[in-house]
Write an enzyme that holds these catalytic residues in place. Structure first.
Site, short mmCIF file in Angstrom:
data_model
loop_
_atom_site.label_atom_id
_atom_site.label_comp_id
_atom_site.label_asym_id
_atom_site.label_seq_id
_atom_site.Cartn_x
_atom_site.Cartn_y
_atom_site.Cartn_z
N PRO A 63 -7.85 -10.00 18.18
CA PRO A 63 -7.61 -8.88 19.11
C PRO A 63 -8.63 -7.76 18.95
O PRO A 63 -8.90 -7.03 19.88
CB PRO A 63 -6.21 -8.41 18.72
CG PRO A 63 -5.58 -9.56 18.02
CD PRO A 63 -6.71 -10.29 17.33
N ARG A 87 5.86 -10.47 -3.35
CA ARG A 87 4.99 -10.89 -2.23
C ARG A 87 5.27 -12.33 -1.87
O ARG A 87 5.37 -12.68 -0.70
CB ARG A 87 3.53 -10.77 -2.66
CG ARG A 87 2.77 -9.72 -1.95
CD ARG A 87 1.31 -9.80 -2.30
NE ARG A 87 0.54 -10.33 -1.16
CZ ARG A 87 -0.68 -10.86 -1.31
NH1 ARG A 87 -1.21 -10.98 -2.50
NH2 ARG A 87 -1.32 -11.28 -0.25
N HIS A 116 -8.84 -18.40 -1.39
CA HIS A 116 -8.31 -17.35 -2.28
C HIS A 116 -7.07 -17.81 -3.02
O HIS A 116 -6.35 -17.00 -3.62
CB HIS A 116 -8.00 -16.08 -1.47
CG HIS A 116 -9.24 -15.45 -0.91
ND1 HIS A 116 -9.22 -14.47 0.05
CD2 HIS A 116 -10.55 -15.68 -1.18
CE1 HIS A 116 -10.45 -14.12 0.35
NE2 HIS A 116 -11.29 -14.83 -0.38
#
Ligand code: ZN
Length: 263
Positions: free
Chosen positions: A216, A73, A122
């Site tokens: 959006p 990641r 986080h």
């Protein structure tokens, strides 16, 4: 892409803001190609069980596996670039007396775009931290072998908040304090569902701060905001900053006048 317009009230409030809080979530980095948690086929948790790779128990059980997954990641995040929205936020910070950027993202893109006052609620996947006493490291020997803390020799772990873990209380306090102190809060690409981040806009609203949302998709926060923009953040934010501080005005203005950037 339809042009985005801003009314005079919004521009006035932006130019005269003393303390802006910006809250960003996965939607902010989606435009840099980083998978969001649950949306779409490339979503983060489609092919892997978070219990296997993103909990303290998983780390206790199989730290090699946890590290392997997080490094994959990290590498995809390191390859991503800040988008025009990230860059516009770094510029906005230069125009106003105070801006606190609270992010739920662990990709480090806000710092890479040049933002300074960033609270990474986080954590940051480009960092590691001592699993015992919590010291954070920007550089560390990638596994194998499993990296160890140079101070106490305990295992290092990715510096991100895992499922079932609490947020860092000091960072949380800073974020709460900023949300009670700001006169404008801009929520970007966050669902507004996850506590405690979901409380920040409500804290700001209680102080009569102007609430703005850029997303959006409609969210539970949408009915509480004064301005909602449904276009991509990489389109809206640069346009908003340019509308409030037109590049031409900045170029012409003598040093030290309100239109110039803080150096
Ligand atoms: Zn240590």
């Amino acid at each position: 892409m339809t042009d985005v317009t801003f009314d005079a009230h919004l521009i006035d409030r932006l130019r005269s803001a003393q303390h802006i809080v910006v809250l960003t979530g996965a939607g902010m980095s989606a435009e840099s190609g980083i998978a969001t948690f649950r949306q779409g086929p490339s979503a983060l948790w489609t092919n892997v069980d978070p219990e296997e790779v993103a909990t303290p128990k998983a780390f206790g059980r199989d730290p090699e596996r946890v590290w392997r997954w997080h490094l994959e990641r990290r590498d995809s995040m390191a390859a991503a670039q800040p988008n025009p929205g990230h860059i516009a936020l770094a510029e906005l910070e230069q125009h106003v007396p105070r801006l606190t950027l609270i992010t739920q993202n662990v990709d480090g893109l806000h710092r890479r775009a040049g933002s300074h006052n960033v609270i990474e609620l986080h954590g940051n996947l480009l960092q590691a931290r001592c699993a015992t006493e919590g010291t954070i490291y920007d550089t560390w020997p990638a596994p194998p072998p499993l990296p160890r803390c140079p101070e106490c020799n305990a295992l290092l772990r990715p510096n991100v908040v895992w499922f079932g873990e609490r947020l860092d209380s000091a960072l949380l306090e800073q974020a709460q304090a900023a949300s009670f102190d700001c006169d404008m809060l801009i929520a970007i690409g966050t669902s507004g569902l996850v506590a405690p981040a979901a409380t920040f806009p409500m804290n700001a609203r209680a102080q009569r701060a102007l609430l703005i949302e850029i997303n959006p998709e409609k969210t539970p926060l949408s009915r509480h905001v004064r301005y909602g923009f449904r276009q991509p953040v990489g389109h809206v934010l640069p346009a908003l900053v340019a509308a409030a501080w037109p590049p031409s005005a900045r170029a012409l203005a003598p040093l030290g006048s309100p239109a110039t950037i803080k150096t």
